[in-house]
Structures are given as structure tokens and as C-alpha cells.
Design a protein around this motif. Structure first.
Motif, mmCIF file in Angstrom:
data_model
loop_
_atom_site.group_PDB
_atom_site.id
_atom_site.type_symbol
_atom_site.label_atom_id
_atom_site.label_comp_id
_atom_site.label_asym_id
_atom_site.label_seq_id
_atom_site.Cartn_x
_atom_site.Cartn_y
_atom_site.Cartn_z
ATOM 1 N N TRP A 14 77.776 117.273 61.973
ATOM 2 C CA TRP A 14 78.110 117.856 63.270
ATOM 3 C C TRP A 14 77.949 116.839 64.391
ATOM 4 O O TRP A 14 78.813 116.738 65.276
ATOM 5 C CB TRP A 14 77.222 119.071 63.529
ATOM 6 N N VAL A 15 76.879 116.072 64.366
ATOM 7 C CA VAL A 15 76.663 115.039 65.385
ATOM 8 C C VAL A 15 77.821 114.050 65.398
ATOM 9 O O VAL A 15 78.327 113.662 66.457
ATOM 10 C CB VAL A 15 75.323 114.311 65.119
ATOM 11 N N ALA A 16 78.269 113.646 64.211
ATOM 12 C CA ALA A 16 79.387 112.700 64.122
ATOM 13 C C ALA A 16 80.672 113.323 64.632
ATOM 14 O O ALA A 16 81.442 112.685 65.367
ATOM 15 C CB ALA A 16 79.546 112.223 62.679
ATOM 16 N N SER A 17 80.921 114.586 64.283
ATOM 17 C CA SER A 17 82.168 115.237 64.691
ATOM 18 C C SER A 17 82.227 115.500 66.187
ATOM 19 O O SER A 17 83.311 115.549 66.785
ATOM 20 C CB SER A 17 82.334 116.563 63.931
ATOM 21 N N GLU A 18 81.057 115.672 66.816
ATOM 22 C CA GLU A 18 81.004 115.931 68.248
ATOM 23 C C GLU A 18 81.018 114.659 69.087
ATOM 24 O O GLU A 18 81.040 114.713 70.316
ATOM 25 C CB GLU A 18 79.754 116.754 68.583
ATOM 26 N N GLY A 19 80.983 113.515 68.434
ATOM 27 C CA GLY A 19 81.090 112.251 69.148
ATOM 28 C C GLY A 19 79.827 111.791 69.852
ATOM 29 O O GLY A 19 79.898 111.010 70.811
ATOM 30 N N PHE A 20 78.676 112.224 69.388
ATOM 31 C CA PHE A 20 77.428 111.760 69.987
ATOM 32 C C PHE A 20 77.237 110.272 69.714
ATOM 33 O O PHE A 20 77.697 109.742 68.696
ATOM 34 C CB PHE A 20 76.239 112.536 69.427
ATOM 35 N N ASP A 21 76.554 109.600 70.626
ATOM 36 C CA ASP A 21 76.312 108.162 70.470
ATOM 37 C C ASP A 21 75.064 107.874 69.643
ATOM 38 O O ASP A 21 75.008 106.872 68.934
ATOM 39 C CB ASP A 21 76.165 107.491 71.850
ATOM 40 N N VAL A 22 74.056 108.737 69.759
ATOM 41 C CA VAL A 22 72.764 108.484 69.113
ATOM 42 C C VAL A 22 72.270 109.770 68.452
ATOM 43 O O VAL A 22 72.399 110.861 69.018
ATOM 44 C CB VAL A 22 71.709 107.984 70.124
ATOM 45 N N ALA A 23 71.714 109.618 67.265
ATOM 46 C CA ALA A 23 71.028 110.718 66.592
ATOM 47 C C ALA A 23 69.623 110.255 66.244
ATOM 48 O O ALA A 23 69.451 109.220 65.596
ATOM 49 C CB ALA A 23 71.775 111.139 65.335
ATOM 50 N N GLY A 39 71.144 109.337 47.900
ATOM 51 C CA GLY A 39 71.124 110.782 48.045
ATOM 52 C C GLY A 39 72.016 111.310 49.154
ATOM 53 O O GLY A 39 72.509 110.553 50.008
ATOM 54 N N PRO A 40 72.240 112.622 49.189
ATOM 55 C CA PRO A 40 73.119 113.234 50.185
ATOM 56 C C PRO A 40 72.695 112.990 51.625
ATOM 57 O O PRO A 40 73.548 112.771 52.489
ATOM 58 C CB PRO A 40 73.053 114.733 49.837
ATOM 59 N N VAL A 41 71.393 113.032 51.917
ATOM 60 C CA VAL A 41 70.941 112.798 53.291
ATOM 61 C C VAL A 41 71.214 111.362 53.706
ATOM 62 O O VAL A 41 71.734 111.095 54.801
ATOM 63 C CB VAL A 41 69.450 113.137 53.441
ATOM 64 N N ALA A 42 70.869 110.414 52.843
ATOM 65 C CA ALA A 42 71.128 109.009 53.158
ATOM 66 C C ALA A 42 72.626 108.755 53.325
ATOM 67 O O ALA A 42 73.049 108.019 54.220
ATOM 68 C CB ALA A 42 70.553 108.119 52.063
ATOM 69 N N GLN A 43 73.438 109.379 52.467
ATOM 70 C CA GLN A 43 74.882 109.205 52.576
ATOM 71 C C GLN A 43 75.418 109.820 53.861
ATOM 72 O O GLN A 43 76.333 109.268 54.499
ATOM 73 C CB GLN A 43 75.571 109.821 51.356
ATOM 74 N N ALA A 44 74.873 110.953 54.275
ATOM 75 C CA ALA A 44 75.290 111.569 55.534
ATOM 76 C C ALA A 44 74.921 110.694 56.719
ATOM 77 O O ALA A 44 75.686 110.568 57.687
ATOM 78 C CB ALA A 44 74.653 112.953 55.672
ATOM 79 N N ALA A 45 73.728 110.073 56.657
ATOM 80 C CA ALA A 45 73.331 109.152 57.719
ATOM 81 C C ALA A 45 74.259 107.944 57.764
ATOM 82 O O ALA A 45 74.657 107.488 58.845
ATOM 83 C CB ALA A 45 71.885 108.714 57.515
ATOM 84 N N ASN A 46 74.643 107.433 56.605
ATOM 85 C CA ASN A 46 75.580 106.304 56.560
ATOM 86 C C ASN A 46 76.937 106.692 57.122
ATOM 87 O O ASN A 46 77.574 105.915 57.843
ATOM 88 C CB ASN A 46 75.728 105.808 55.119
ATOM 89 N N VAL A 53 77.890 106.555 65.307
ATOM 90 C CA VAL A 53 76.621 107.100 65.776
ATOM 91 C C VAL A 53 75.487 106.141 65.416
ATOM 92 O O VAL A 53 75.398 105.670 64.283
ATOM 93 C CB VAL A 53 76.348 108.484 65.140
ATOM 94 N N ILE A 54 74.628 105.849 66.381
ATOM 95 C CA ILE A 54 73.419 105.078 66.100
ATOM 96 C C ILE A 54 72.372 106.049 65.571
ATOM 97 O O ILE A 54 71.922 106.943 66.292
ATOM 98 C CB ILE A 54 72.901 104.372 67.360
ATOM 99 N N VAL A 55 72.014 105.923 64.310
ATOM 100 C CA VAL A 55 71.071 106.843 63.672
ATOM 101 C C VAL A 55 69.689 106.188 63.645
ATOM 102 O O VAL A 55 69.499 105.132 63.032
ATOM 103 C CB VAL A 55 71.513 107.206 62.242
ATOM 104 N N ILE A 56 68.748 106.812 64.320
ATOM 105 C CA ILE A 56 67.365 106.338 64.352
ATOM 106 C C ILE A 56 66.519 107.347 63.594
ATOM 107 O O ILE A 56 66.459 108.525 63.955
ATOM 108 C CB ILE A 56 66.855 106.200 65.802
ATOM 109 N N ALA A 57 65.904 106.906 62.520
ATOM 110 C CA ALA A 57 65.188 107.840 61.653
ATOM 111 C C ALA A 57 63.734 107.410 61.476
ATOM 112 O O ALA A 57 63.419 106.220 61.439
ATOM 113 C CB ALA A 57 65.871 107.927 60.291
ATOM 114 N N SER A 58 62.880 108.400 61.339
ATOM 115 C CA SER A 58 61.476 108.133 61.025
ATOM 116 C C SER A 58 61.379 107.487 59.649
ATOM 117 O O SER A 58 62.014 107.925 58.692
ATOM 118 C CB SER A 58 60.698 109.449 61.033
ATOM 119 N N ALA A 59 60.601 106.428 59.569
ATOM 120 C CA ALA A 59 60.419 105.727 58.293
ATOM 121 C C ALA A 59 59.198 106.232 57.540
ATOM 122 O O ALA A 59 58.891 105.742 56.460
ATOM 123 C CB ALA A 59 60.284 104.229 58.535
#
Length: 211
Positions: A14-23, A39-46, A53-59
Motif C-alpha cells: 500500500w505504501v508503494a502504491s500510494e507513492g510515499f517517499d519513506v516507510a 521471505g515475503p516480508v523481505a521481498q515486499a520491502a525490496n 520508497v526509502i524503507v527504514i527498518a528496525s534491525a
């Protein structure tokens, strides 16, 4: 917040489809999928990154709360994994001493191994390991306090998880029992609230999905 991996996958799409710059994803979860990017989550982030989208995730914060090793039989009982000096890894301590965790303090530990199957959207492990939480008694030695013993059987993910409040003041530790596994699997143990025994801490590989 997200209660399941598919919710996070949907949110990233949804974030990608809405054109957000950062997640910004202020969560990470070792029990959703393997932490190798497949995995599916990592693939969705990619996919979100590829959409701009710039994806910033907790490590995660598991550097001193992570253990990783291939299952190795304990000399005294081959159905248990050896941590070198025995079949129990303490929560905290330096290998020679073990700190007391007070009654009511939270204990949250998980066991994950590398047997996710071919379909990562519906993982099913064939190898079956169990996770035990133990406390130390000066007379009886190590005694099991709680266990996670799901039947993987090719239909459940390679995960066991224990989350309780300490029932009494004691030194606590974990052990891994092999219920059934034709080959030795790579085990990973994560502790949310307490560092693991110092000589056994494994910072390498502690970063978890969706990083």
C-alpha cells in the motif's frame, strides 16, 4: 503495529502504491520468516524500495541476545544440543556464574532453525526441535520450568517460543531438545529481555527481517 507477516506485506504494498517517499518499520520479528532476505516480508520491502520508497527498518537489538550454531549432540544425551560445557545456556552470566532473575520479571526466548520449506508464504518444517526453559536449584540442579514443543510435522514453521514471567527468584537457562531431525540444522536462539551467556553470544546473523 502488525500481528502477522501478511499484514506487513499488505502495508508495504500500500505504501508503494500510494507513492510515499519513506516507510519506517519500527518492528522486527524473527519468527515470521528466515532472515536471509528470501521471505515475503523481505521481498515486499525490496519491492517497495524498487518502487522508490526509502524503507527504514528496525534491525533488532539482539547482538548480545542471539545464539547461532549447528545442532551438536550432547555427550551425556544425544537428544539434547550441547553448548560446549553442557546442555544449558544461561540467561546472563559469563559461563562460570549465573545472575538471578527476580520473580515476576519477563522472560521471552525463541528458537528458530533453518527448515522453512520451499513455500515461504506457508512454511512447514520437517525437522522438529523443542525449547525448554530451566531454573537452577542447588540441590536438584537444572529443572524444567516451561517448554515449547510444537509438532512441526511439515505443516508448522521451524519456531518454538516461550514467554512467561519468572515464577520465582532463580538463575534461568534454556536447552534445545531434538525431537526428530534427519540432519543437523542451524539453530538460532533469541532472548528479548536478557543477554545470553557471554561466551555463547553470537552478534553475527542477529539482524532480522525485514532488514
Amino acid at each position: 503495529s502488525f500481528d502477522a507477516a501478511d499484514e506487513l506485506v499488505t502495508a508495504l504494498a500500500w505504501v508503494a502504491s500510494e507513492g510515499f517517499d519513506v516507510a519506517v518499520i519500527a518492528t522486527s520479528y524473527e519468527m515470521w520468516e528466515p532472515n536471509d532476505g528470501r521471505g515475503p516480508v523481505a521481498q515486499a520491502a525490496n519491492a517497495a524500495r524498487q518502487a522508490g520508497v526509502i524503507v527504514i527498518a528496525s534491525a533488532g537489538r539482539f547482538g548480545d541476545r542471539h545464539y547461532r550454531a549447528t545442532y551438536a549432540e550432547w555427550d551425556e544425551d544425544p537428544w539434547y544440543h550441547t553448548f560446549g560445557k553442557g546442555n544449558v545456556m544461561t540467561l546472563g552470566g559469563d559461563g562460570d556464574s549465573c545472575p538471578v532473575i527476580g520473580e515476576g520479571e519477563p522472560i521471552d526466548v525463541s528458537l528458530v532453525w533453518d527448515d522453512w520449506g520451499d513455500d515461504l508464504s506457508d512454511p512447514g518444517a520437517t525437522a522438529d526441535y523443542d525449547l525448554h526453559l530451566l531454573s537452577w536449584d542447588s540441590f536438584w540442579g537444572w529443572e524444567i520450568v516451561d517448554s515449547s514443543a510444537s509438532d512441526q510435522g511439515g505443516i508448522n514453521p521451524p519456531v518454538e517460543w516461550i514467554a512467561i514471567d519468572a515464577p520465582y527468584d532463580a538463575c534461568y537457562g534454556v536447552s534445545v531438545e531434538r525431537w526428530s531431525a534427519s540432519t543437523a540444522r542451524t539453530l538460532q536462539i533469541y532472548s528479548y529481555f536478557w543477554p545470553l551467556e557471554q561466551p555463547l553470544q553470537t552478534p553475527a546473523g542477529s539482524v532480522i527481517t525485514p532488514c
